[in-house]
Design a protein around this motif. Structure first.
Motif, PDB file in Angstrom:
ATOM      1  N   THR A   1       0.769  -1.048  -0.055  1.00 16.02           N
ATOM      2  CA  THR A   1       0.068  -0.069  -0.090  1.00 16.02           C
ATOM      3  C   THR A   1       0.698   1.316   0.027  1.00 16.02           C
ATOM      4  OG1 THR A   1      -1.677  -1.017   1.268  1.00 16.02           O
ATOM      5  CG2 THR A   1      -1.854   1.170   1.134  1.00 16.02           C
ATOM      6  N   HIS A   2       1.838   1.417   0.746  1.00 14.98           N
ATOM      7  CA  HIS A   2       2.941   2.475   0.886  1.00 14.98           C
ATOM      8  C   HIS A   2       3.557   2.725  -0.588  1.00 14.98           C
ATOM      9  CE1 HIS A   2       5.829   5.394   2.580  1.00 14.98           C
ATOM     10  NE2 HIS A   2       6.736   4.688   1.909  1.00 14.98           N
ATOM     11  N   ILE A   3       3.876   1.655  -1.145  1.00 16.60           N
ATOM     12  CA  ILE A   3       4.641   1.814  -2.400  1.00 16.60           C
ATOM     13  C   ILE A   3       3.535   2.351  -3.515  1.00 16.60           C
ATOM     14  CG2 ILE A   3       5.385   0.504  -4.382  1.00 16.60           C
ATOM     15  CD1 ILE A   3       6.911  -1.304  -2.310  1.00 16.60           C
ATOM     16  N   ASN A   4       2.467   1.684  -3.480  1.00 15.77           N
ATOM     17  CA  ASN A   4       1.317   2.054  -4.605  1.00 15.77           C
ATOM     18  C   ASN A   4       0.929   3.582  -4.352  1.00 15.77           C
ATOM     19  OD1 ASN A   4       1.511  -0.303  -5.744  1.00 15.77           O
ATOM     20  ND2 ASN A   4      -0.365  -1.074  -4.599  1.00 15.77           N
ATOM     21  N   MET A   5       0.844   4.213  -3.003  1.00 15.66           N
ATOM     22  CA  MET A   5       0.610   5.333  -2.670  1.00 15.66           C
ATOM     23  C   MET A   5       1.608   6.524  -2.876  1.00 15.66           C
ATOM     24  SD  MET A   5      -2.448   5.478  -1.550  1.00 15.66           S
ATOM     25  CE  MET A   5      -2.701   7.104  -0.442  1.00 15.66           C
ATOM     26  N   ASN A   6       2.904   6.037  -2.964  1.00 19.68           N
ATOM     27  CA  ASN A   6       4.043   6.822  -3.124  1.00 19.68           C
ATOM     28  C   ASN A   6       4.612   6.543  -4.365  1.00 19.68           C
ATOM     29  OD1 ASN A   6       4.163   8.353  -0.136  1.00 19.68           O
ATOM     30  ND2 ASN A   6       3.853   6.288  -0.053  1.00 19.68           N
ATOM     31  N   SER A   7       4.179   5.947  -5.515  1.00 18.27           N
ATOM     32  CA  SER A   7       4.814   5.554  -6.785  1.00 18.27           C
ATOM     33  C   SER A   7       4.916   6.821  -7.507  1.00 18.27           C
ATOM     34  CB  SER A   7       4.256   4.556  -7.445  1.00 18.27           C
ATOM     35  OG  SER A   7       2.634   4.848  -7.666  1.00 18.27           O
ATOM     36  N   ASP A   8       5.949   7.164  -8.284  1.00 16.84           N
ATOM     37  CA  ASP A   8       6.124   8.239  -9.241  1.00 16.84           C
ATOM     38  C   ASP A   8       5.297   7.878 -10.427  1.00 16.84           C
ATOM     39  OD1 ASP A   8       6.852  10.662 -10.615  1.00 16.84           O
ATOM     40  OD2 ASP A   8       9.004   9.839 -10.683  1.00 16.84           O
TER      41      ASP A   8
END
Length: 429
Positions: free
Chosen positions: A418-425
């Motif tokens: 979830t963190h990766i998806n929310m903060n992906s470029d």
């Protein structure tokens, strides 16, 4: 409390599933509503509720099918637009609808009226927007709201319990599709819904609609193969969303059940320790003629009572969790809100889980007590039974540790993803 945490975790997921997948839409006779789509080999536009077609095609189908197959036939689409009333503009998600949209759904306004003319430059605001932006004031009716720079007059407020045709997606406003197009915006295709005629079942209506539809192919897509019509039940979550949502909730429900298993194993270990401490008492009762079956039933009943009290606590925990879920604000346009307050179904599930868990996890301590040997226990030499109790407790602790590791790894991966998806470029703002 331990059982309450396990039951509360499971019931919390169930209440979300019930609110999103199992509840009917809050409309008049929801079982008489259907989603309508032409059965053909291709569409130029698809939405979460099915294929979209031009308004002209909708009007053609409406004229041909209303009164012969359906009691009402409506179309709608969604747009995220900029609204301005008092203060700065804000982004809002709304429904573009045909003039008979509210009539087909059988809704009544909370204030004012609904529009019936698809060309009327009017707006019906959602109940949530009415409360949050206008303080629930009745004088909102008649005011002018600017939608992307174009004036629309507020004629009414949607019902408090109606969000949209997707139960958890809350619309901020509703606008006639003709007025939207008259303001100079691009043409909007629509998804179709219909209300069956009294006494006509869905299968019969589908056969009749197919016979009518195939008589005139769509002019906007002359090369498409038109095979008839398809009708599906008007559930609160359309099939395209229900499958992935059900899979996700099933995974969470399984994790909740693991929490309940861990809690049950914890309590079973405690009950085994109690049984070991009460071996002398049990031996005395057996020596006085109490049957082993009666002793086992007493232990199981004690366990069921303990787990039942935990189930009641679990409902309270689930209610608190549901309030927290309803306050979650997702970083998207429009409101996704789930009314996950535990109802009768959740209470029944909690008590059922508690009773079943009480029987399952109370059986081992009950058998341990019923199998106690009278003479060694009375001589304070019941080392064999104590060793058996210790081995059983060791099994429970090992199972708890194994299940906890599975849950912790899954939760860590979930949060990390979830963190990766929310903060992906994404490459753009």
């Amino acid at each position: 409390l331990t059982v309450g945490l396990g039951v509360g975790a499971t019931v919390s997921i169930y209440t979300v599933a019930e609110a999103t997948l199992l509840r009917d839409l809050p409309v008049l006779e929801p079982d008489r509503l259907v989603r309508f789509a032409e059965d053909r080999d291709r569409y130029s536009s698809q939405g979460p509720e099915g294929p979209r077609i031009p308004v002209e095609r909708y009007e053609q189908l409406r004229d041909a099918l209303t009164g012969t197959v359906f009691a009402g036939f409506a179309g709608h689409n969604r747009r995220t637009l900029s609204l301005r009333a008092d203060g700065p503009s804000f982004s809002a998600i709304g429904e573009l609808t045909t003039g008979n949209y509210f009539e087909v759904l059988g809704l009544q306004p909370s204030a004012g009226r609904f529009y019936t003319d698809a060309e009327e430059p009017s707006i019906v605001i959602g109940h949530g927007l009415w409360q949050s932006r206008f303080g629930g004031r009745q004088d909102v009716v008649g005011r002018t709201i600017s939608i992307s720079g174009h004036p629309f007059t507020v004629v009414g407020v949607a019902p408090a319990d109606y969000a949209s045709t997707i139960g958890f997606l809350h619309m901020d406003f509703f606008v006639p599709i003709g007025a939207y197009e008259g303001a100079g915006w691009p043409r909007a295709n629509v998804t179709l819904l219909a209300r069956l005629l009294p006494g006509v079942e869905r299968e019969t209506a589908e056969a009749r609609a197919s016979a009518v539809v195939t008589r005139f192919p769509p002019e906007f897509d002359p090369g498409a193969e038109l095979r008839g019509a398809r009708l599906s039940a008007m559930t609160s979550t359309p099939p395209s969303l229900a499958g992935p949502l059900a899979g996700f909730l099933a995974m969470l429900f399984a994790m909740g059940m693991l929490v309940l298993l861990i809690a049950g194993a914890n309590v079973a270990g405690i009950l085994l320790a109690r049984a070991a401490r009460r071996e002398r008492e049990t031996a005395v009762r057996l020596a006085l003629g109490v049957g082993r079956g009666r002793l086992a039933r007493q232990w199981i009943l004690e366990s069921v009572g303990l787990f039942g009290a935990g189930g009641v606590i679990g409902v309270g925990i689930a209610a608190a969790v549901s309030r927290g879920i309803s306050r979650i604000s997702l970083p998207i346009d429009g409101g996704i809100a789930v009314d996950a307050a535990p109802g009768v179904g959740a209470l029944a599930l909690a008590l059922s889980l508690a009773i079943v868990a009480g029987v399952v996890f109370g059986t081992v301590p009950a058998l341990h007590a019923a199998r106690s040997k009278v003479s060694p226990a009375l001589r304070n030499g019941a080392r064999g039974t104590s060793r058996r109790s210790s081995r059983a407790r060791g099994v429970f602790v090992t199972a708890q540790l194994a299940l906890s590791v599975v849950l912790l790894v899954a939760a860590t991966l979930f949060v990390r993803t979830t963190h990766i998806n929310m903060n992906s470029d994404m490459g753009f703002e």
